[in-house]
Design an enzyme around this catalytic site. Structure first.
Site, mmCIF file in Angstrom:
data_model
loop_
_atom_site.group_PDB
_atom_site.id
_atom_site.type_symbol
_atom_site.label_atom_id
_atom_site.label_comp_id
_atom_site.label_asym_id
_atom_site.label_seq_id
_atom_site.Cartn_x
_atom_site.Cartn_y
_atom_site.Cartn_z
ATOM 1 N N SER A 194 0.861 -1.175 0.000
ATOM 2 C CA SER A 194 0.000 0.000 0.000
ATOM 3 C C SER A 194 0.900 1.228 0.000
ATOM 4 O O SER A 194 1.667 1.433 0.942
ATOM 5 C CB SER A 194 -0.881 -0.037 1.250
ATOM 6 O OG SER A 194 -1.556 1.176 1.399
ATOM 7 N N LYS A 240 -1.171 -0.982 -4.337
ATOM 8 C CA LYS A 240 -2.361 -0.179 -4.034
ATOM 9 C C LYS A 240 -1.910 1.252 -3.798
ATOM 10 O O LYS A 240 -0.968 1.501 -3.050
ATOM 11 C CB LYS A 240 -3.034 -0.787 -2.805
ATOM 12 C CG LYS A 240 -3.869 0.143 -1.950
ATOM 13 C CD LYS A 240 -4.657 -0.666 -0.929
ATOM 14 C CE LYS A 240 -4.767 0.063 0.394
ATOM 15 N NZ LYS A 240 -5.490 -0.725 1.409
ATOM 16 N N LEU A 241 -2.584 2.188 -4.456
ATOM 17 C CA LEU A 241 -2.244 3.601 -4.307
ATOM 18 C C LEU A 241 -3.280 4.280 -3.427
ATOM 19 O O LEU A 241 -4.482 4.163 -3.677
ATOM 20 C CB LEU A 241 -2.240 4.299 -5.674
ATOM 21 C CG LEU A 241 -1.422 3.637 -6.793
ATOM 22 C CD1 LEU A 241 -1.579 4.439 -8.091
ATOM 23 C CD2 LEU A 241 0.049 3.538 -6.398
ATOM 24 N N LYS A 242 -2.809 5.009 -2.442
ATOM 25 C CA LYS A 242 -3.722 5.833 -1.651
ATOM 26 C C LYS A 242 -4.093 7.042 -2.496
ATOM 27 O O LYS A 242 -3.205 7.648 -3.121
ATOM 28 C CB LYS A 242 -3.014 6.288 -0.370
ATOM 29 C CG LYS A 242 -2.737 5.154 0.591
ATOM 30 C CD LYS A 242 -4.038 4.679 1.172
ATOM 31 C CE LYS A 242 -3.837 3.753 2.349
ATOM 32 N NZ LYS A 242 -5.126 3.298 2.887
ATOM 33 N N ASP A 244 -7.131 3.212 -3.042
ATOM 34 C CA ASP A 244 -7.844 3.244 -1.759
ATOM 35 C C ASP A 244 -8.087 4.703 -1.365
ATOM 36 O O ASP A 244 -7.141 5.472 -1.190
ATOM 37 C CB ASP A 244 -6.995 2.547 -0.681
ATOM 38 C CG ASP A 244 -7.695 2.487 0.661
ATOM 39 O OD1 ASP A 244 -8.869 2.919 0.759
ATOM 40 O OD2 ASP A 244 -7.071 1.999 1.628
ATOM 41 N N ASN A 289 -10.055 5.673 1.331
ATOM 42 C CA ASN A 289 -10.365 5.859 2.753
ATOM 43 C C ASN A 289 -11.533 6.819 2.960
ATOM 44 O O ASN A 289 -11.472 7.750 3.779
ATOM 45 C CB ASN A 289 -9.134 6.342 3.532
ATOM 46 C CG ASN A 289 -8.115 5.240 3.749
ATOM 47 O OD1 ASN A 289 -7.026 5.282 3.189
ATOM 48 N ND2 ASN A 289 -8.468 4.240 4.536
ATOM 49 N N GLU A 302 -11.110 0.927 -3.483
ATOM 50 C CA GLU A 302 -11.422 0.610 -2.088
ATOM 51 C C GLU A 302 -12.039 1.813 -1.377
ATOM 52 O O GLU A 302 -11.530 2.931 -1.471
ATOM 53 C CB GLU A 302 -10.123 0.178 -1.391
ATOM 54 C CG GLU A 302 -10.345 -0.387 -0.002
ATOM 55 C CD GLU A 302 -9.043 -0.861 0.634
ATOM 56 O OE1 GLU A 302 -8.015 -0.937 -0.047
ATOM 57 O OE2 GLU A 302 -9.087 -1.144 1.847
ATOM 58 N N ASP A 341 -13.894 -1.486 3.169
ATOM 59 C CA ASP A 341 -12.999 -1.668 4.317
ATOM 60 C C ASP A 341 -13.702 -1.074 5.545
ATOM 61 O O ASP A 341 -14.378 -1.794 6.299
ATOM 62 C CB ASP A 341 -11.662 -0.980 4.000
ATOM 63 C CG ASP A 341 -10.682 -0.939 5.164
ATOM 64 O OD1 ASP A 341 -10.982 -1.479 6.218
ATOM 65 O OD2 ASP A 341 -9.587 -0.341 5.019
ATOM 66 N N LYS A 394 -9.924 -6.798 7.938
ATOM 67 C CA LYS A 394 -8.928 -6.477 8.962
ATOM 68 C C LYS A 394 -9.504 -7.036 10.241
ATOM 69 O O LYS A 394 -10.568 -6.580 10.685
ATOM 70 C CB LYS A 394 -8.760 -4.962 9.095
ATOM 71 C CG LYS A 394 -8.048 -4.315 7.920
ATOM 72 C CD LYS A 394 -8.042 -2.801 8.095
ATOM 73 C CE LYS A 394 -7.258 -2.143 6.975
ATOM 74 N NZ LYS A 394 -7.601 -0.705 6.869
ATOM 75 N N GLY A 401 -4.094 -4.321 6.135
ATOM 76 C CA GLY A 401 -3.009 -4.135 7.097
ATOM 77 C C GLY A 401 -3.173 -2.787 7.763
ATOM 78 O O GLY A 401 -3.798 -1.879 7.205
HETATM 79 O O1 NPG Z 1 0.836 -2.030 4.884
HETATM 80 O O2 NPG Z 1 -0.145 -2.241 6.791
HETATM 81 C C1 NPG Z 1 0.030 -1.675 5.722
HETATM 82 C C2 NPG Z 1 -0.796 -0.456 5.417
HETATM 83 C C3 NPG Z 1 -1.990 -0.788 4.604
HETATM 84 O O3 NPG Z 1 -3.006 1.091 3.588
HETATM 85 C C4 NPG Z 1 -2.918 0.386 4.572
HETATM 86 N N1 NPG Z 1 -3.584 0.619 5.688
HETATM 87 O O4 NPG Z 1 -6.559 2.413 5.108
HETATM 88 O O5 NPG Z 1 -6.088 0.338 4.975
HETATM 89 C C5 NPG Z 1 -5.784 1.481 5.298
HETATM 90 C C6 NPG Z 1 -4.416 1.760 5.876
HETATM 91 C C7 NPG Z 1 -4.387 2.132 7.329
HETATM 92 C C8 NPG Z 1 -3.175 2.153 7.995
HETATM 93 C C9 NPG Z 1 -5.504 2.458 8.021
HETATM 94 C C10 NPG Z 1 -3.103 2.509 9.338
HETATM 95 C C11 NPG Z 1 -5.437 2.815 9.356
HETATM 96 C C12 NPG Z 1 -4.230 2.837 10.019
#
Ligand code: NPG
Length: 369
Positions: free
Chosen positions: A136, A162-164, A189, A191, A214, A239, A263, A291
């Site tokens: 990610s 995966k690109l935020k 993703d 969020n 996502e 998610d 998760k 993750g």
């Molecule tokens: O590699 O663990 C990893 C990060 C994966 O993008 C990732 N996590 O929105 O899913 C998410 C994000 C996240 C990380 C969300 C930390 C909340 C806390």
């Protein structure tokens, strides 16, 4: 049956090797609660996925600490003999707070499995001993920096990128990555950073042959996700919207998603995560393991979960070095084929290094009966 004698809570802090930026904020450090339960025979570990601030969900470290200390741990310490499987109903008097509950439930399950000499993966019905890793990629300062990071990760062997994304840091950046890498498994993703009025962004992203988009919209808005999904070729993955097996059932029935990020901490622990997996498997909806920048303890937990049969897409299960210079456990490593081994020892199969753990502990409290 297990009698829990003590719940040893720590708040730990580990610097991240590079800042991680999402549409809701930036972290430079991983700060989380670890619970170690002590039973008559053995012990077990649980890692809380809450963060410093209530931004990804309503839970946060200081709140989760209080929920565990004031409500969950006293109930557990009062009970004479418990099995992890009893805990979801024993903790039902506390509404919500799935991350706090997951910490304690997973720790008791780890202890129970260690006592019986069973690995978490085999308890969950895992059907493989290695899992495919994705990465990610947080929001970068520039498109060039993003392209650089993506090519480094591809050389490392990751099976999916995966690109935020966030408003205005979306279509052009994704196009640049796709044009530079026409063949890779690519997803985005958001969020929950967009609203129904942003449909043009998603129509544009629909042209890039993405594996999934996502959590584009607000976590409570399943109807809007269903409306959006109807107009897209690309699968929507949920998610934040999925906090339980019941949520997964509802989202699938509404057509709000075609894949689910599981998760375990977000849904209240490994037992509920297994139930979400089963609901999705019965509906023919593939899942993958999310993750939350976990230390080696949470990572071992995720790897066991990700080896279950319906986890058919690469997860956000990257090796330790992608996050930390020194993980709390022996570091998890990824082979050049982009896979990682699922731990095979009893319980989660790993143990933190005591000195490293003490060095990064910020707060500690041992609760006893
Ligand atoms: O590699 O663990 C990893 C990060 C994966 O993008 C990732 N996590 O929105 O899913 C998410 C994000 C996240 C990380 C969300 C930390 C909340 C806390």
């Amino acid at each position: 049956m297990t009698r829990v004698r003590a719940v040893d809570l720590r708040l730990v802090g580990l610097p991240l090797v590079r800042p991680f930026r999402t549409s809701f904020g930036q972290s430079t450090e991983k700060a989380c609660i670890l619970a170690r339960v002590e039973t008559d025979e053995t012990w077990g570990w649980g890692e809380c996925v809450a963060d410093v601030e209530p931004d990804f969900s309503g839970e946060f470290n200081d709140g989760a600490w209080l929920v565990i200390r004031e409500f969950l741990a006293p109930a557990l310490l009062r009970a004479n003999d418990v099995r992890a499987e009893d805990l979801p109903s024993m903790f039902a008097f506390v509404r919500g707070n799935p991350m706090a509950k997951a910490t304690v439930i997973d720790a008791v399950l780890d202890a129970q499995l260690r006592a019986g000499g069973t690995s978490l993966a085999s308890y969950l019905g895992a059907d493989r001993d290695r899992v495919a890793c994705g990465v990610s990629v947080g929001i970068t300062p520039s498109t060039e920096a993003l392209l650089d990071q993506v090519s480094t990760y591809l050389l490392d062997g990751y099976r999916r990128v995966k690109l935020k994304i966030a408003p205005a840091l979306d279509v052009d950046r994704v196009r640049a990555v796709r044009e530079a890498n026409p063949e890779i498994a690519l997803s985005v993703d958001a969020n929950a950073a967009y609203s129904a009025g942003d449909v043009e962004v998603f129509r544009a992203l629909d042209a890039f042959d993405l594996l999934m988009i996502e959590q584009p919209l607000h976590h409570e808005d399943l109807i809007e996700h269903a409306n959006l999904q109807r107009g897209l070729r690309t699968a929507i993955c949920l998610d934040e919207s999925i906090r339980s097996a019941a949520d997964a059932r509802t989202a699938i029935a509404l057509g709000a998603c075609r894949t689910v990020n599981i998760k375990q901490g977000r849904v209240g622990g490994l037992l509920e995560a297994r139930a979400v997996h089963d609901v999705c498997a019965d509906a023919g909806v593939p899942v993958w393991c999310g993750g939350m920048l976990e230390t080696g303890i949470g990572r071992a937990t995720n790897l066991a979960l990700a080896a279950m049969p319906n986890f058919t897409l690469p997860g956000d299960t990257s090796p330790s070095a992608r996050y930390f210079r020194d993980d709390l456990t022996e570091p998890f490593e990824m082979a050049s084929d982009g896979t990682m081994a699922v731990p095979t020892g009893p319980g989660i199969g790993v143990e933190p290094d005591v000195d490293r753990l003490d060095a990064c502990t910020r707060r500690r409290e041992v609760l006893t009966a």
